[in-house]
Write an enzyme that holds these catalytic residues in place. Structure first.
Site, PDB file in Angstrom:
ATOM      1  N   LYS A 128       0.860  -1.189   0.000  1.00  0.00           N
ATOM      2  CA  LYS A 128       0.000   0.000   0.000  1.00  0.00           C
ATOM      3  C   LYS A 128       0.887   1.228   0.000  1.00  0.00           C
ATOM      4  CE  LYS A 128      -4.437   0.934   0.191  1.00  0.00           C
ATOM      5  NZ  LYS A 128      -5.612   0.114  -0.206  1.00  0.00           N
ATOM      6  N   ASP A 168      -7.043   4.341  -4.444  1.00  0.00           N
ATOM      7  CA  ASP A 168      -7.705   4.219  -3.134  1.00  0.00           C
ATOM      8  C   ASP A 168      -8.288   5.622  -2.890  1.00  0.00           C
ATOM      9  OD1 ASP A 168      -7.793   2.193  -0.674  1.00  0.00           O
ATOM     10  OD2 ASP A 168      -7.503   4.167   0.193  1.00  0.00           O
TER      11      ASP A 168
HETATM   12  P1  NDP Z   1     -12.865   7.960  -2.944  1.00  0.00           P
HETATM   13  O1  NDP Z   1     -11.787   8.950  -2.741  1.00  0.00           O
HETATM   14  O2  NDP Z   1     -13.395   7.728  -4.297  1.00  0.00           O
HETATM   15  O3  NDP Z   1     -14.113   8.293  -2.009  1.00  0.00           O
HETATM   16  C1  NDP Z   1     -13.979   8.383  -0.631  1.00  0.00           C
HETATM   17  C2  NDP Z   1     -15.304   8.791  -0.033  1.00  0.00           C
HETATM   18  O4  NDP Z   1     -15.236   8.673   1.380  1.00  0.00           O
HETATM   19  C3  NDP Z   1     -15.650  10.230  -0.319  1.00  0.00           C
HETATM   20  O5  NDP Z   1     -17.046  10.391  -0.341  1.00  0.00           O
HETATM   21  C4  NDP Z   1     -15.022  10.958   0.876  1.00  0.00           C
HETATM   22  O6  NDP Z   1     -15.613  12.204   1.142  1.00  0.00           O
HETATM   23  C5  NDP Z   1     -15.310   9.977   1.988  1.00  0.00           C
HETATM   24  N1  NDP Z   1     -14.252  10.089   3.015  1.00  0.00           N
HETATM   25  C6  NDP Z   1     -12.927   9.926   2.841  1.00  0.00           C
HETATM   26  N2  NDP Z   1     -12.246  10.147   3.965  1.00  0.00           N
HETATM   27  C7  NDP Z   1     -13.176  10.462   4.875  1.00  0.00           C
HETATM   28  C8  NDP Z   1     -13.103  10.799   6.233  1.00  0.00           C
HETATM   29  N3  NDP Z   1     -11.928  10.872   6.900  1.00  0.00           N
HETATM   30  N4  NDP Z   1     -14.276  11.036   6.879  1.00  0.00           N
HETATM   31  C9  NDP Z   1     -15.456  10.966   6.214  1.00  0.00           C
HETATM   32  N5  NDP Z   1     -15.578  10.664   4.917  1.00  0.00           N
HETATM   33  C10 NDP Z   1     -14.457  10.414   4.257  1.00  0.00           C
HETATM   34  O7  NDP Z   1     -12.299   6.600  -2.305  1.00  0.00           O
HETATM   35  P2  NDP Z   1     -12.806   5.108  -2.537  1.00  0.00           P
HETATM   36  O8  NDP Z   1     -14.265   5.068  -2.766  1.00  0.00           O
HETATM   37  O9  NDP Z   1     -11.898   4.479  -3.501  1.00  0.00           O
HETATM   38  O10 NDP Z   1     -12.467   4.457  -1.116  1.00  0.00           O
HETATM   39  C11 NDP Z   1     -13.412   4.386  -0.056  1.00  0.00           C
HETATM   40  C12 NDP Z   1     -12.990   3.294   0.911  1.00  0.00           C
HETATM   41  O11 NDP Z   1     -12.964   2.040   0.227  1.00  0.00           O
HETATM   42  C13 NDP Z   1     -11.609   3.458   1.538  1.00  0.00           C
HETATM   43  O12 NDP Z   1     -11.622   2.931   2.837  1.00  0.00           O
HETATM   44  C14 NDP Z   1     -10.736   2.575   0.649  1.00  0.00           C
HETATM   45  O13 NDP Z   1      -9.581   2.143   1.321  1.00  0.00           O
HETATM   46  C15 NDP Z   1     -11.690   1.428   0.389  1.00  0.00           C
HETATM   47  N6  NDP Z   1     -11.418   0.597  -0.775  1.00  0.00           N
HETATM   48  C16 NDP Z   1     -11.273   1.128  -2.018  1.00  0.00           C
HETATM   49  C17 NDP Z   1     -11.072   0.309  -3.106  1.00  0.00           C
HETATM   50  C18 NDP Z   1     -10.993   0.836  -4.489  1.00  0.00           C
HETATM   51  O14 NDP Z   1     -10.900   0.015  -5.415  1.00  0.00           O
HETATM   52  N7  NDP Z   1     -11.060   2.127  -4.733  1.00  0.00           N
HETATM   53  C19 NDP Z   1     -10.937  -1.135  -2.948  1.00  0.00           C
HETATM   54  C20 NDP Z   1     -11.170  -1.611  -1.604  1.00  0.00           C
HETATM   55  C21 NDP Z   1     -11.381  -0.755  -0.571  1.00  0.00           C
HETATM   56  P3  NDP Z   1     -14.845  13.574   0.750  1.00  0.00           P
HETATM   57  O15 NDP Z   1     -14.947  13.689  -0.734  1.00  0.00           O
HETATM   58  O16 NDP Z   1     -15.580  14.609   1.472  1.00  0.00           O
HETATM   59  O17 NDP Z   1     -13.431  13.425   1.192  1.00  0.00           O
HETATM   60  O1  2IT Z   2      -8.010  -1.492  -0.621  1.00  0.00           O
HETATM   61  C1  2IT Z   2      -7.962  -1.991  -1.766  1.00  0.00           C
HETATM   62  O2  2IT Z   2      -8.103  -3.194  -1.940  1.00  0.00           O
HETATM   63  C2  2IT Z   2      -7.748  -1.085  -2.905  1.00  0.00           C
HETATM   64  N1  2IT Z   2      -7.651   0.119  -2.706  1.00  0.00           N
HETATM   65  C3  2IT Z   2      -7.592  -1.652  -4.282  1.00  0.00           C
HETATM   66  C4  2IT Z   2      -6.185  -2.104  -4.533  1.00  0.00           C
HETATM   67  C5  2IT Z   2      -5.873  -2.547  -5.934  1.00  0.00           C
HETATM   68  O3  2IT Z   2      -4.687  -2.859  -6.147  1.00  0.00           O
HETATM   69  O4  2IT Z   2      -6.738  -2.588  -6.814  1.00  0.00           O
END
Ligand code: NDP
Ligand code: 2IT
Length: 447
Positions: A128, A168
Site C-alpha cells: 500500500k 484508493d
Molecule cells: P474515494 O476517494 O473515491 O471516495 C472516498 C469517499 O469517502 C468520499 O465520499 C469521501 O468524502 C469519503 N471520506 C474519505 N475520507 C473520509 C473521512 N476521513 N471522513 C469521512 N468521509 C471520508 O475513495 P474510494 O471510494 O476508492 O475508497 C473508499 C474506501 O474504500 C476506503 O476505505 C478505501 O480504502 C476502500 N477501498 C477502495 C477500493 C478501491 O478500489 N477504490 C478497494 C477496496 C477498498 P470527501 O470527498 O468529502 O473526502
Molecule cells: O483497498 C484496496 O483493496 C484497494 N484500494 C484496491 C487495490 C488494488 O490494487 O486494486
C-alpha cells in the site's frame, strides 16, 4: 489480552516497535485474535517465525514529494510505499492521497491487503502507499505536477512483476493517468505497472465498478445463506466516492432501495431512493459536495456531519468511506433501528467495539478483507489482460468478479465452521487469508 503468552508478547512488541500507530495496532490485534486457535493446531508457524514476519513489512519506502502550486509556491508532501508481503505474488495494493495519511495508516492498509489479496485466490502479495497530499480543491494541473513528482521517486521501486499500485481514497482515473504517463516517460516501458488505468491505455472494463459491485455480490451471497436478499430493503451507504457509487448501483439492481449517502461534510437522505445519476454528476464530473444534491432534489434532506448517517433507519448498512467511521454508538443506533446486515466496503470502517455490538446482536457482518476484495481481484484480472495483451468484455470480467466474491464468501464461511465459529466471517476471513500466505512463507524458508 490473548490466552497465549506468545501472542501477548508479540502484540506488545508490535505496539512498541510501531509506536503511535493505533490503526496498525487495531488491524494486527484483530488478526492475531482470529489466529489463536490456528496457532494451537500449527505450532510450526510460530516456530518458523511466520507470524512475527507477517506483522513486519518487508520494506518501507518513505520519500519527499516536492511540487509547485498554481501560485508558484513550492509545496512539500510526504510519499510512502510499504511493500508488506510478497509470499504469494508481487506487492499489490492502492495509493491513498488524503491529508490524514501517515505511516500508520499505510501500514494498517498494507497489512490487511496481504490477507485480502490471499482471499481472492489470485497470485498477488500485499502493499500500500500514498501521500498526505489533499487533491480536494486542487486544479488538474496541480494534481498532475504532484503525481509526476510522486512517480519520479516511486518508479524506482515498482514494476509489473514487482509491485503494482492502484487507486484508493483520493486516487482515481485522473491520478492513475498522470502517474502512468510519468512512469512510461521515465522508464520507456509500456507495461501493466498500475491498475485502474483508463480503457484506452490498458485498463480493464469493470475495474471502476469492481469494488462496489463485488461488495454487493458478497453481501448477496451472505444474505442468501441466511434466507434473505436485497429485495425491498432499505440500504444506507456512507461515502460517495468510487466504492459507494458502484455499491449503490449494484444494490439497486439487486432490488434494494438506497436512501442515504454522504461525504466528509455531511449526508443526504432521499426517501424516494437516491438518484445515482445526480450523485455521479456531482462527484465524478463536477468533483463537488454531496450537499449539492438537494439543489436538484428538494424533497431530500441534507444534514451536516458524517456520523449522523448511521442514525438513519435501514436494513442493510454499507460503510464505504473510511476507517473507524462506525463507532460503538453508531453500531448501537443501527442495531436499535433494526439493521440485519452490515457489509464493509471501506477498509476497517467499524471499530472493534462496533464489531462486538453487531456480533452480540447477531447482525450478519461482512468484514472488509473479504467483502471489498473485488477491487483488487479485478486489478489482478487487469494484470492478466495486460500480460496477454488482450482485453476481455465487461460481461466476462464481471462474471469472473461475481464468482470470485461468491468463492470468498464460501471460503470464509466454511473456514469459520471448521474452527467451530459458525457465522463468524471475521475469523473465517482472517484464518483463510492467513493459511495460504503462511503456507507459502513456510515453504519458502526464512526470507
Ligand atoms: P474515494 O476517494 O473515491 O471516495 C472516498 C469517499 O469517502 C468520499 O465520499 C469521501 O468524502 C469519503 N471520506 C474519505 N475520507 C473520509 C473521512 N476521513 N471522513 C469521512 N468521509 C471520508 O475513495 P474510494 O471510494 O476508492 O475508497 C473508499 C474506501 O474504500 C476506503 O476505505 C478505501 O480504502 C476502500 N477501498 C477502495 C477500493 C478501491 O478500489 N477504490 C478497494 C477496496 C477498498 P470527501 O470527498 O468529502 O473526502
Ligand atoms: O483497498 C484496496 O483493496 C484497494 N484500494 C484496491 C487495490 C488494488 O490494487 O486494486
Amino acid at each position: 489480552m490473548f490466552k497465549s503468552a506468545y501472542l501477548n508478547d508479540l502484540m506488545d512488541r508490535v505496539i512498541k516497535r510501531n509506536a503511535n500507530e493505533p490503526e496498525f495496532h487495531q488491524a494486527v490485534r484483530e488478526v492475531l485474535e482470529s489466529l489463536e486457535p490456528v496457532l494451537e493446531k500449527h505450532p510450526e508457524y510460530v516456530e518458523s517465525g511466520v507470524v512475527e514476519r507477517l506483522v513486519e513489512p518487508e520494506r518501507i519506502i518513505k520519500f519527499r514529494v516536492p511540487w509547485v502550486n498554481d501560485e508558484g509556491k513550492v509545496v512539500i508532501n510526504r510519499g510512502f510505499r510499504i511493500q508488506f508481503n510478497s509470499a504469494i505474488g508481487p506487492y499489490k495494493g492502492g495509493l491513498r492521497f488524503h491529508p490524514s495519511v501517515y505511516e500508520g495508516i499505510i501500514k494498517f492498509l498494507g497489512f490487511e491487503q496481504t490477507f485480502k489479496n490471499s482471499l481472492t485466490g489470485l497470485p498477488i502479495g500485499g502493499g500500500k502507499g500514498g501521500s498526505d497530499f489533499d487533491p480536494h480543491g486542487k486544479s488538474d494541473a496541480e494534481v498532475m505536477r504532484f503525481c509526476q513528482s510522486f512517480m519520479t521517486e516511486l518508479y524506482k521501486y515498482i514494476g509489473k512483476d514487482e509491485d503494482v499500485p492502484a487507486g484508493d481514497i483520493g486516487v482515481g482515473g485522473r491520478e492513475i493517468g498522470y502517474l502512468y504517463g510519468q512512469y512510461k516517460r521515465i522508464t520507456g516501458l509500456y507495461e501493466g505497472v498500475l491498475t485502474g488505468k483508463g480503457l484506452t491505455y490498458g485498463g480493464s472494463l469493470a475495474r471502476k465498478e469492481a469494488t462496489g459491485f463485488g461488495l454487493c455480490y458478497f453481501t448477496d451471497a451472505m444474505l442468501k445463506d441466511a434466507g434473505q436478499s436485497f429485495k425491498g430493503k432499505r440500504v444506507v451507504i456512507s461515502g460517495s466516492g468510487n466504492v459507494a457509487i458502484y455499491a449503490n448501483q449494484k444494490a439497486t439492481e439487486l432490488g434494494g432501495k438506497v436512501i442515504a449517502m454522504s461525504d466528509s461534510n455531511g449526508f443526504v437522505v432521499d426517501e424516494d431512493g437516491i438518484d445515482l445519476n445526480a450523485v455521479k454528476l456531482i462527484k465524478e464530473v463536477r468533483r463537488g459536495r454531496i450537499k449539492e444534491y438537494v439543489e436538484t432534489h428538494p424533497k431530500a434532506v441534507y444534514t451536516e456531519g458524517c456520523s449522523g448517517i448511521w442514525n438513519v433507519k435501514c436494513d442493510i448498512a454499507l460503510p464505504c468511506a473510511t476507517q473507524n467511521e462506525i463507532n460503538e454508538a453508531s453500531a448501537k443506533a443501527l442495531v436499535a433501528n433494526g439493521v440485519t446486515a452490515v457489509a464493509e466496503g471501506a477498509n476497517m470502517p467499524s471499530t472493534p467495539e462496533a464489531v462486538a455490538v453487531f456480533k452480540a446482536a447477531k447482525v450478519l457482518f461482512a468484514p472488509a478483507k473479504a467483502s471489498n476484495a473485488g477491487g483488487v481481484a479485478t486489478s489482478a484480472l487487469e494484470m492478466t489482460q495486460n500480460s496477454e495483451r488482450l482485453s476481455w468484455t465487461f460481461e466476462e470480467v464481471d462474471a469472473k468478479l461475481k464468482t470470485i466474491m461468491e468463492n470468498i464468501y464460501m471460503n470464509a464461511s466454511k473456514t469459520a465452521k471448521e474452527y467451530g465459529l459458525d457465522g463468524d466471517l471475521v475469523a473465517g476471513a482472517n484464518i483463510a487469508g492467513f493459511l495460504k500466505v503462511a503456507d507459502a512463507m513456510y515453504a519458502q524458508g526464512l526470507v
